[in-house]
Write an enzyme that holds these catalytic residues in place. Sequence first.
Site, PDB file in Angstrom:
ATOM      1  CB  THR A   9      -0.926   0.041   1.238  1.00  0.00           C
ATOM      2  OG1 THR A   9      -1.780   1.183   1.144  1.00  0.00           O
ATOM      3  CG2 THR A   9      -0.162   0.145   2.549  1.00  0.00           C
ATOM      4  N   GLY A  13      -2.077   6.117   6.179  1.00  0.00           N
ATOM      5  CA  GLY A  13      -3.044   5.846   7.246  1.00  0.00           C
ATOM      6  C   GLY A  13      -3.145   4.352   7.531  1.00  0.00           C
ATOM      7  CG  ASP A  72      -9.980  -6.368  -2.802  1.00  0.00           C
ATOM      8  OD1 ASP A  72      -9.642  -5.223  -3.172  1.00  0.00           O
ATOM      9  OD2 ASP A  72     -10.964  -6.957  -3.282  1.00  0.00           O
ATOM     10  CG  PHE A 162     -11.796   5.555   3.887  1.00  0.00           C
ATOM     11  CD1 PHE A 162     -11.399   4.949   5.071  1.00  0.00           C
ATOM     12  CD2 PHE A 162     -11.915   4.760   2.750  1.00  0.00           C
ATOM     13  CE1 PHE A 162     -11.109   3.588   5.112  1.00  0.00           C
ATOM     14  CE2 PHE A 162     -11.619   3.401   2.787  1.00  0.00           C
ATOM     15  CZ  PHE A 162     -11.214   2.817   3.972  1.00  0.00           C
ATOM     16  N   GLY A 163     -14.699   6.519   2.498  1.00  0.00           N
ATOM     17  CA  GLY A 163     -15.581   5.603   1.767  1.00  0.00           C
ATOM     18  C   GLY A 163     -17.018   5.641   2.280  1.00  0.00           C
ATOM     19  CG  ASP A 165     -15.829   4.568   7.373  1.00  0.00           C
ATOM     20  OD1 ASP A 165     -16.148   3.366   7.312  1.00  0.00           O
ATOM     21  OD2 ASP A 165     -14.659   4.960   7.528  1.00  0.00           O
ATOM     22  CG  HIS A 190     -14.051  -4.092   7.303  1.00  0.00           C
ATOM     23  ND1 HIS A 190     -14.303  -2.908   7.960  1.00  0.00           N
ATOM     24  CD2 HIS A 190     -13.635  -3.734   6.056  1.00  0.00           C
ATOM     25  CE1 HIS A 190     -14.078  -1.894   7.140  1.00  0.00           C
ATOM     26  NE2 HIS A 190     -13.665  -2.372   5.977  1.00  0.00           N
TER      27      HIS A 190
HETATM   28  P1  IMP Z   1      -9.726  -1.089  -1.189  1.00  0.00           P
HETATM   29  O1  IMP Z   1      -9.737  -2.512  -0.740  1.00  0.00           O
HETATM   30  O2  IMP Z   1      -8.777  -0.239  -0.407  1.00  0.00           O
HETATM   31  O3  IMP Z   1      -9.567  -0.993  -2.672  1.00  0.00           O
HETATM   32  O4  IMP Z   1     -11.165  -0.485  -0.844  1.00  0.00           O
HETATM   33  C1  IMP Z   1     -12.307  -0.803  -1.553  1.00  0.00           C
HETATM   34  C2  IMP Z   1     -13.415   0.189  -1.318  1.00  0.00           C
HETATM   35  O5  IMP Z   1     -14.320  -0.347  -0.349  1.00  0.00           O
HETATM   36  C3  IMP Z   1     -13.006   1.550  -0.787  1.00  0.00           C
HETATM   37  O6  IMP Z   1     -12.694   2.433  -1.813  1.00  0.00           O
HETATM   38  C4  IMP Z   1     -14.262   1.985  -0.065  1.00  0.00           C
HETATM   39  O7  IMP Z   1     -15.186   2.500  -0.981  1.00  0.00           O
HETATM   40  C5  IMP Z   1     -14.797   0.662   0.473  1.00  0.00           C
HETATM   41  N1  IMP Z   1     -14.275   0.422   1.824  1.00  0.00           N
HETATM   42  C6  IMP Z   1     -13.390  -0.523   2.209  1.00  0.00           C
HETATM   43  N2  IMP Z   1     -13.130  -0.445   3.529  1.00  0.00           N
HETATM   44  C7  IMP Z   1     -13.863   0.600   3.967  1.00  0.00           C
HETATM   45  C8  IMP Z   1     -13.986   1.201   5.251  1.00  0.00           C
HETATM   46  O8  IMP Z   1     -13.360   0.824   6.252  1.00  0.00           O
HETATM   47  N3  IMP Z   1     -14.830   2.240   5.311  1.00  0.00           N
HETATM   48  C9  IMP Z   1     -15.526   2.719   4.246  1.00  0.00           C
HETATM   49  N4  IMP Z   1     -15.424   2.222   3.031  1.00  0.00           N
HETATM   50  C10 IMP Z   1     -14.592   1.159   2.887  1.00  0.00           C
END
Ligand code: IMP
Length: 209
Positions: A9, A13, A72, A162-163, A165, A190
Amino acid sequence: MQRRVLVATSNPGKLRDFAGAAEPYGITIAAIPHFSSLPPVVEDGATFEANARKKAEAYSLAVPGELVLADDSGLEIDALGGAPGVHSARYAAEEPHAAESNADDEANNARVLRELAGVPRERRAARFVCVLAVARDGQTLQTVRGTAEGLILAAPRGKNGFGYDPLFYFPQIGRTFAELSPAEKSRYSHRGAAFRAFLSWCATAHLTG
Ligand code: IMP
């Protein structure tokens, strides 16, 4: 005993979270050197496991002999048949199956709210899933999974995280994930659960070599 793990990564953070959790176990966490200059891995797998394995295996070839951890993650909403799932990062992109397109958090959240419009609270169950794969020299040694069960609110709440949340309400503590401090989130999330499973595996695996 191998005590250093390199994480695939460039997100400082995520690294900080992982390093803090690993320290009591005597395990050092660092980023893969020059991670951003490595060729990116296309996340086109059908499952979180497939994508995590693909990333861990590909990136581990860049650092021979080192343990490499890749994650992932995403959100599964029951009323949407498990969507956005592996498409979580790019759900609002025009073509959700185009593996390389991305959409921002706000647009993704807006799409989720649109699709759940009119769905009552008791049918808004969802879970965050995180799969971690650990690989060495192109081979996956282990995958672990962590989940967090909650439900999707009708409007965002909270400014942290983020995302998805702000939409993800966690009944166990009566707050959304965007209303948690980083320490609280790592306790309930998770990603925290998956990382603790990984640390337990490290404690028992024979990682010589
Ligand atoms: P990645 O595995 O870092 O590519 O994350 C995949 C996507 O899932 C992120 O861009 C978020 O949209 C969502 N996601 C994964 N983990 C979280 C979290 O802890 N909070 C909110 N969104 C999450």
